[in-house]
Write an enzyme that holds these catalytic residues in place. Sequence first.
Site, PDB file in Angstrom:
ATOM      1  N   THR A 161      -2.907  -6.763  -4.719  1.00 51.13           N
ATOM      2  CA  THR A 161      -2.030  -7.880  -4.218  1.00 51.13           C
ATOM      3  C   THR A 161      -1.662  -9.099  -5.133  1.00 51.13           C
ATOM      4  O   THR A 161      -0.583  -9.449  -5.433  1.00 51.13           O
ATOM      5  CB  THR A 161      -2.890  -8.451  -2.971  1.00 51.13           C
ATOM      6  OG1 THR A 161      -3.430  -7.612  -2.464  1.00 51.13           O
ATOM      7  CG2 THR A 161      -1.817  -9.325  -2.172  1.00 51.13           C
ATOM      8  N   ARG A 187       0.912  -1.458   0.134  1.00 51.13           N
ATOM      9  CA  ARG A 187      -0.061  -0.111   0.052  1.00 51.13           C
ATOM     10  C   ARG A 187       0.865   1.203  -0.077  1.00 51.13           C
ATOM     11  O   ARG A 187       2.233   1.181   0.259  1.00 51.13           O
ATOM     12  CB  ARG A 187      -0.866   0.198   1.057  1.00 51.13           C
ATOM     13  CG  ARG A 187      -1.777  -1.195   1.404  1.00 51.13           C
ATOM     14  CD  ARG A 187      -2.617  -1.309   2.692  1.00 51.13           C
ATOM     15  NE  ARG A 187      -1.617  -1.225   3.696  1.00 51.13           N
ATOM     16  CZ  ARG A 187      -1.884  -0.727   5.023  1.00 51.13           C
ATOM     17  NH1 ARG A 187      -3.205  -0.266   5.277  1.00 51.13           N
ATOM     18  NH2 ARG A 187      -0.821  -0.921   5.942  1.00 51.13           N
ATOM     19  N   TYR A 191       0.577  -8.207   0.926  1.00 49.99           N
ATOM     20  CA  TYR A 191      -0.819  -7.929   0.932  1.00 49.99           C
ATOM     21  C   TYR A 191      -1.053  -6.440   0.788  1.00 49.99           C
ATOM     22  O   TYR A 191       0.226  -5.637   0.842  1.00 49.99           O
ATOM     23  CB  TYR A 191      -1.138  -8.142   2.469  1.00 49.99           C
ATOM     24  CG  TYR A 191      -0.508  -7.432   3.546  1.00 49.99           C
ATOM     25  CD1 TYR A 191      -1.223  -5.984   3.966  1.00 49.99           C
ATOM     26  CD2 TYR A 191       0.841  -7.261   4.130  1.00 49.99           C
ATOM     27  CE1 TYR A 191      -0.704  -5.222   4.842  1.00 49.99           C
ATOM     28  CE2 TYR A 191       1.156  -6.551   5.002  1.00 49.99           C
ATOM     29  CZ  TYR A 191       0.386  -5.396   5.454  1.00 49.99           C
ATOM     30  OH  TYR A 191       0.997  -4.657   6.507  1.00 49.99           O
ATOM     31  N   CYS A 192      -2.245  -6.068   0.506  1.00 54.97           N
ATOM     32  CA  CYS A 192      -2.603  -4.782   0.309  1.00 54.97           C
ATOM     33  C   CYS A 192      -3.770  -4.467   1.000  1.00 54.97           C
ATOM     34  O   CYS A 192      -3.812  -4.314   2.369  1.00 54.97           O
ATOM     35  CB  CYS A 192      -2.955  -4.658  -1.297  1.00 54.97           C
ATOM     36  SG  CYS A 192      -3.055  -2.969  -1.657  1.00 54.97           S
ATOM     37  N   ARG A 193      -4.869  -4.067   0.645  1.00 52.12           N
ATOM     38  CA  ARG A 193      -6.109  -3.619   1.241  1.00 52.12           C
ATOM     39  C   ARG A 193      -7.478  -4.814   1.472  1.00 52.12           C
ATOM     40  O   ARG A 193      -8.335  -4.267   1.589  1.00 52.12           O
ATOM     41  CB  ARG A 193      -7.070  -2.290   0.732  1.00 52.12           C
ATOM     42  CG  ARG A 193      -5.889  -1.343   0.546  1.00 52.12           C
ATOM     43  CD  ARG A 193      -6.290  -0.018  -0.412  1.00 52.12           C
ATOM     44  NE  ARG A 193      -5.577   0.966  -0.148  1.00 52.12           N
ATOM     45  CZ  ARG A 193      -5.474   1.791  -1.342  1.00 52.12           C
ATOM     46  NH1 ARG A 193      -5.918   1.567  -2.499  1.00 52.12           N
ATOM     47  NH2 ARG A 193      -4.501   2.786  -1.222  1.00 52.12           N
TER      48      ARG A 193
END
Length: 221
Positions: free
Chosen positions: A191, A144, A182-184
Amino acid sequence: MEKRCPESDIKERLYQQFARIGKCLSSDKRLEIMDLLSNGPKSVEGLATQTGMSVANVSRHLQILLDAKLVKSYKKGTYVIYSISDPSVTHFLTSLWNLCEDRLADIKQIKDELERQYEGVHSISKHDLLAKMKQGKVILLDIRPAEEYESSHIPGAISVPFEHLEEYLKTINKADVELAAYCRGPYCSITSQAVDYIQKQGFKAYRVEEGTREWNACDEE
């Protein structure tokens, strides 16, 4: 003519107040804004860029969220910064996503559609990820924006924003370590894009389905 008792009037007023939150959440755009804010504070301009909406539209949605006390704001220089009002709102969003996925078949179909775009990308469970991290076998990447990482991140993760991924991969030996990203959260396709790119550079990599919100929710159960 039937008379209404005072208790009925009180209950009606009570449910009208509950409905204020329901009406506030009836917009897909406001839900998107809240999802973004659950990852960290953002300016109106930042939200406009990430949602593809105009600044004016974002401002209107934020005002509705402010009136319902679901978000709060503060000044930072010439900018107004917005954030989720408190952790209870974040918990509510997690419960809402889980309820929707449990009850609405379309959500599962959309998730499957996203996953089919990156069939070579494999997820790793929280249990297996923690075990690998403890053994020093995997590096966990938070892809992120840096300000979201600074606001909150999974313990042990390092910040490598998606746009800096190419540079970062040049600094490590692909034979020495595995990577996880990982992202959101489970509905963020970035991702899978990141892990697909990492794999094409010759690394062994995994997709972490949880974002910080889901990760923390699991810790609290």
